[in-house]
Every structure is written in C-alpha cells, then in structure tokens.
Design a protein around this motif. Structure first.
Motif, mmCIF file in Angstrom:
data_model
loop_
_atom_site.group_PDB
_atom_site.id
_atom_site.type_symbol
_atom_site.label_atom_id
_atom_site.label_comp_id
_atom_site.label_asym_id
_atom_site.label_seq_id
_atom_site.Cartn_x
_atom_site.Cartn_y
_atom_site.Cartn_z
ATOM 1 N N UNK A 1 0.818 -1.224 0.000
ATOM 2 C CA UNK A 1 0.000 0.000 0.000
ATOM 3 C C UNK A 1 0.846 1.265 0.000
ATOM 4 N N UNK A 2 2.130 1.160 0.360
ATOM 5 C CA UNK A 2 3.032 2.321 0.302
ATOM 6 C C UNK A 2 3.640 2.508 -1.093
ATOM 7 N N UNK A 3 3.305 1.603 -2.025
ATOM 8 C CA UNK A 3 3.819 1.699 -3.382
ATOM 9 C C UNK A 3 5.167 1.013 -3.576
ATOM 10 N N UNK A 4 5.672 0.352 -2.541
ATOM 11 C CA UNK A 4 6.942 -0.362 -2.654
ATOM 12 C C UNK A 4 6.711 -1.640 -3.446
ATOM 13 N N UNK A 5 7.624 -1.921 -4.353
ATOM 14 C CA UNK A 5 7.493 -3.102 -5.190
ATOM 15 C C UNK A 5 8.538 -4.142 -4.807
ATOM 16 N N UNK A 6 8.172 -5.380 -5.049
ATOM 17 C CA UNK A 6 9.064 -6.514 -4.828
ATOM 18 C C UNK A 6 8.656 -7.612 -5.784
ATOM 19 N N UNK A 7 9.480 -8.623 -5.875
ATOM 20 C CA UNK A 7 9.144 -9.797 -6.663
ATOM 21 C C UNK A 7 8.849 -10.920 -5.680
ATOM 22 N N UNK A 8 7.669 -11.517 -5.819
ATOM 23 C CA UNK A 8 7.324 -12.671 -4.996
ATOM 24 C C UNK A 8 7.207 -13.872 -5.915
ATOM 25 N N UNK A 9 7.632 -15.019 -5.398
ATOM 26 C CA UNK A 9 7.667 -16.225 -6.213
ATOM 27 C C UNK A 9 6.823 -17.320 -5.571
ATOM 28 N N UNK A 10 5.978 -17.942 -6.411
ATOM 29 C CA UNK A 10 5.091 -19.013 -5.970
ATOM 30 C C UNK A 10 5.479 -20.307 -6.674
ATOM 31 N N UNK A 11 5.430 -21.399 -5.950
ATOM 32 C CA UNK A 11 5.601 -22.722 -6.526
ATOM 33 C C UNK A 11 4.213 -23.193 -6.940
ATOM 34 N N UNK A 12 4.024 -23.440 -8.223
ATOM 35 C CA UNK A 12 2.689 -23.779 -8.728
ATOM 36 C C UNK A 12 2.169 -25.091 -8.150
ATOM 37 N N UNK A 13 3.050 -26.000 -7.786
ATOM 38 C CA UNK A 13 2.574 -27.267 -7.218
ATOM 39 C C UNK A 13 2.023 -27.077 -5.809
ATOM 40 N N UNK A 14 2.292 -25.910 -5.222
ATOM 41 C CA UNK A 14 1.777 -25.640 -3.883
ATOM 42 C C UNK A 14 0.390 -25.024 -3.867
ATOM 43 N N UNK A 15 -0.156 -24.687 -5.030
ATOM 44 C CA UNK A 15 -1.490 -24.083 -5.077
ATOM 45 C C UNK A 15 -2.549 -25.138 -4.777
ATOM 46 N N UNK A 16 -3.535 -24.764 -4.002
ATOM 47 C CA UNK A 16 -4.597 -25.683 -3.596
ATOM 48 C C UNK A 16 -5.960 -25.146 -4.037
ATOM 49 N N UNK A 17 -6.974 -25.960 -3.848
ATOM 50 C CA UNK A 17 -8.369 -25.585 -4.124
ATOM 51 C C UNK A 17 -8.598 -25.181 -5.569
ATOM 52 N N UNK A 18 -7.858 -25.778 -6.485
ATOM 53 C CA UNK A 18 -7.984 -25.498 -7.915
ATOM 54 C C UNK A 18 -7.691 -24.053 -8.293
ATOM 55 N N UNK A 19 -6.947 -23.341 -7.452
ATOM 56 C CA UNK A 19 -6.547 -21.987 -7.803
ATOM 57 C C UNK A 19 -5.482 -22.038 -8.881
ATOM 58 N N UNK A 20 -5.488 -21.000 -9.736
ATOM 59 C CA UNK A 20 -4.410 -20.862 -10.699
ATOM 60 C C UNK A 20 -3.692 -19.545 -10.427
ATOM 61 N N UNK A 21 -2.664 -19.266 -11.198
ATOM 62 C CA UNK A 21 -1.860 -18.069 -10.953
ATOM 63 C C UNK A 21 -2.675 -16.790 -11.084
ATOM 64 N N UNK A 22 -3.577 -16.736 -12.055
ATOM 65 C CA UNK A 22 -4.401 -15.550 -12.251
ATOM 66 C C UNK A 22 -5.319 -15.300 -11.053
ATOM 67 N N UNK A 23 -5.800 -16.357 -10.411
ATOM 68 C CA UNK A 23 -6.652 -16.199 -9.233
ATOM 69 C C UNK A 23 -5.937 -15.403 -8.137
ATOM 70 N N UNK A 24 -4.632 -15.599 -8.010
ATOM 71 C CA UNK A 24 -3.878 -14.916 -6.953
ATOM 72 C C UNK A 24 -3.903 -13.395 -7.116
#
Length: 170
Positions: free
Chosen positions: A82-105
């Motif tokens: 919310x302060x406008x600071x940017x970072x790169x966050x990384x997700x392991x796709x095999x860790x997604x549950x409940x049929x979520x996909x990357x776009x859902x995040x």
C-alpha cells in the motif's frame, strides 16, 4: 503457523498487497496453457496456413504447461504494497490448492509469508529477458534513454527484494 511464529526474524509477512503478472513472463504463459488444451490437432485448424501447420506439427502443445513448470520451480509476480513499494514474490505452482491458478492470486486479498532470498536490479520478468539474464546475453546499451534518466538510474540503488512465498492465505 507455529513455525512462522517461531521464525519471525527470517519470515517476511506481507499484507495489503496487490499482485501483478508481468506480460510475456513465464507466469503469463502458464496462465494461457489451459487454452491450449482446446487444440486437439493443429493440422485441423482451418485458419492456419500450411507453413504455420508445419511449424506447429512437431510440438506437443498439451505438454507446454509441464515444460514451463520444469523450466523453473516457481513463478514470479510483481507485488506492490500500500506504500507503493514493489518486490518480486515467487510461488511454486505445485503448492497451489483448491484449484486456484496463478491468475486467481491477482484477484485475492492475500496475506503472504515468505523468505527473502535475494535482490535484483531488473524488474523485467519477460521470458526472453530472463533467458538473456541466465545466459548473460545482456547489452549495456540503453536505447531511448535520455541523459538525465540514465544518470538517475545510475545514481539510484534501485533494487527489488525477491521473496519466496511459503504460505498464502485469505
């Protein structure tokens, strides 16, 4: 959660954030993969020219998602707090549950817990740029950057933290 509480000094907690998928990044292409499952036989697609059919005929289109997953164990997002600071966050796709996909995040009000694993001066997550970085095919020439902008870039210690996400929830 008990492990996260025990390791507060190492664990980064992110709330009130927004995630963005960088266009032409591996995460962007991974999101398009389900569309490719519609194509059973590229040779039967009427709108393709004969040359295009030949170009695609050697590819297993349904294996594209698996191939992207094998290229990297994670998918990068631009994350802004919310302060406008940017970072790169990384997700392991095999860790997604409940049929979520990357776009859902990108649509969720998430609370993320992760570990800072490094920093980068390059926020360009495009697939081609990442391949160039990996193979050191970078050019030091800046095209279209004026003198003042180049000086500002050289004088700033611009870097983005890279955070591997361990746990995400709503």
């Amino acid at each position: 959660m008990s492990i996260i509480k025990k390791n507060k000094s190492v664990i980064v907690s992110l709330t009130d954030i927004k995630l963005f998928i960088y266009k032409d990044s591996p995460a962007y292409y991974r999101n398009l993969v389900p569309i490719m499952h519609m194509i059973d036989d590229v040779n039967k697609v009427q709108s393709l020219s004969e040359e295009d059919r030949k170009n695609f005929s050697g590819f297993n289109i349904q294996a594209l998602g698996k191939t992207l997953d094998l290229l990297s164990g994670y998918y990068d997002f631009i994350c802004e707090n919310k302060e406008g600071e940017k970072m790169i966050v990384r997700f392991n796709i095999t860790g997604l549950r409940n049929n979520y996909n990357l776009n859902d995040l990108t649509k969720m009000n998430l609370k993320l817990f992760g570990i800072k694993v490094g920093e980068t001066q390059d926020a360009n997550l495009e697939f081609g740029n990442q391949i160039d970085n990996m193979t050191q095919e970078l050019s030091n020439e800046k095209v279209g950057v004026d003198f003042d902008e180049e000086e500002e870039q050289n004088n700033s210690n611009y870097s983005l933290p890279i955070i591997d996400i361990l746990l995400a929830g709503v």
